[in-house]
Design an enzyme around this catalytic site. Structure first.
Site, PDB file in Angstrom:
ATOM      1  N   ARG A 225       2.182  -1.031   3.862  1.00  0.00           N
ATOM      2  CA  ARG A 225       2.024  -0.841   2.828  1.00  0.00           C
ATOM      3  C   ARG A 225      -0.027  -0.370   3.070  1.00  0.00           C
ATOM      4  NH1 ARG A 225       5.866  -1.744   0.679  1.00  0.00           N
ATOM      5  NH2 ARG A 225       6.653  -2.969   0.149  1.00  0.00           N
ATOM      6  N   HIS A 273       6.554   8.200  -0.052  1.00  0.00           N
ATOM      7  CA  HIS A 273       6.779   6.921   0.033  1.00  0.00           C
ATOM      8  C   HIS A 273       8.385   6.818   0.135  1.00  0.00           C
ATOM      9  CE1 HIS A 273       5.951   2.394  -0.838  1.00  0.00           C
ATOM     10  NE2 HIS A 273       7.294   2.472  -0.354  1.00  0.00           N
TER      11      HIS A 273
END
Length: 310
Positions: A225, A273
């Site tokens: 994250r 991502h």
């Protein structure tokens, strides 16, 4: 009749409808599945963080919300959600994808591949890397994904240290936990892999102080994250040489803004991502199996601890 609402968005419905029906049919459940239903009739909600559904109060019959992703930070604080919340953990596609990403980039940095791939001066510099057994790697986060990645790296011969908030035991991995354990886990780490959730306790976990505790020239790989790392502290550590390179797949703002310093920094690799995505077929089987458990009166798997945030 078990009524299931797919509230993960119309773009995902096109992908998930057939695999979900196939997986649910295999359980033998008598069910309905769709993107629209009277709230008071819904038993389970299949959910994604970007869903327009934010008010769960009208869903008075709701037994559980089942998140399609591993990350749940966008929903755990919703005060209207009082039903159990599960997250995607046992999707074998998601796990395999993360193992492949982490292993690939750890090996890339370990072998010094960037210098060979981008070599405009045609420099002949045979810098032989050490063997894997001489390159300590630390994995921060020992959930399902962290354990799988740590296990693969250990299998390849790297001395692997793992750190988690609570005590864990992982075969062939030296495990630490708690604040004191974090300092010990970072002390020898030439490569650090971050696989922690985004919670108040993990935000800015790698700040200026902890980055300074790493060996000079350490490398960071973050497919976990974005908020786990203090961006400004990381840029300063890269400029100083304390951190040799950072491969980053997750960011505080996504997509990463075009003017963000990470894009232009020569010691940063940005990936969009892609470290691991939920795979539709395997995720559908996980969801269906958990609904079957709920209907049979068995405990749901992968329940989220609201206090911990994951």
């Amino acid at each position: 009749m078990t009524n299931i609402l797919f509230a993960a968005g119309p773009e995902l419905w096109a992908d998930y409808e057939t695999p979900l029906r196939r997986a649910l049919d295999a359980t033998g459940l008598d069910y309905t599945l769709g993107c629209d239903a009277a709230p008071e009739t819904v038993d389970y909600i299949v959910y994604a963080p970007g869903s327009k559904l934010q008010d769960f109060a009208p869903y008075t019959r709701l037994k559980a919300v089942m998140n399609l992703w591993a990350g749940v930070e966008k929903i755990t604080g919703n005060p209207t959600l009082t039903a159990p919340l599960t997250r995607m953990v046992d999707d074998e596609g998601l796990t395999q994808g993360m193992v492949e990403y982490v292993t690939g980039h750890v090996l890339r940095h370990h072998l010094g591949m960037d210098a060979h791939i981008v070599n405009p001066e045609h420099a002949w510099e045979p810098n032989v890397p050490p063997l894997s057994r001489e390159r300590p790697v630390t994995v921060l986060g020992l959930g399902a994904l962290g354990q799988a990645c740590a296990g693969m790296l250990a299998h390849l011969g790297f001395p692997v240290t793992g750190w988690s908030r609570t005590e864990k035991q992982v075969e062939r991995v030296t495990c630490f936990h708690g604040d004191d354990g974090l300092s010990r886990a970072l002390a020898d780490a030439q490569i650090v892999v971050l696989l922690l959730p985004d919670t108040p306790a993990t935000r800015n976990l790698l700040d200026a102080d902890r980055l300074a505790r790493l060996p000079w020239g350490a490398v960071i790989v973050n497919p976990g994250r974005g908020p786990l790392i203090d961006d400004d502290a990381l840029l300063a550590a890269l400029d100083a040489g304390q951190i040799a390179h950072a491969t980053l797949d997750t960011f505080r703002t996504e997509p990463l803004p075009a003017d963000h310093p990470f894009w232009a920094h020569p010691k940063v690799t940005v990936t969009p991502h892609i470290a691991s995505e939920t795979r539709v077929d395997s995720a559908a089987r996980v969801i269906a199996a958990n609904i079957r458990r709920g209907e049979d009166g068995e405990p749901l798997l992968h329940l989220v601890d609201r206090d911990a945030g994951y």
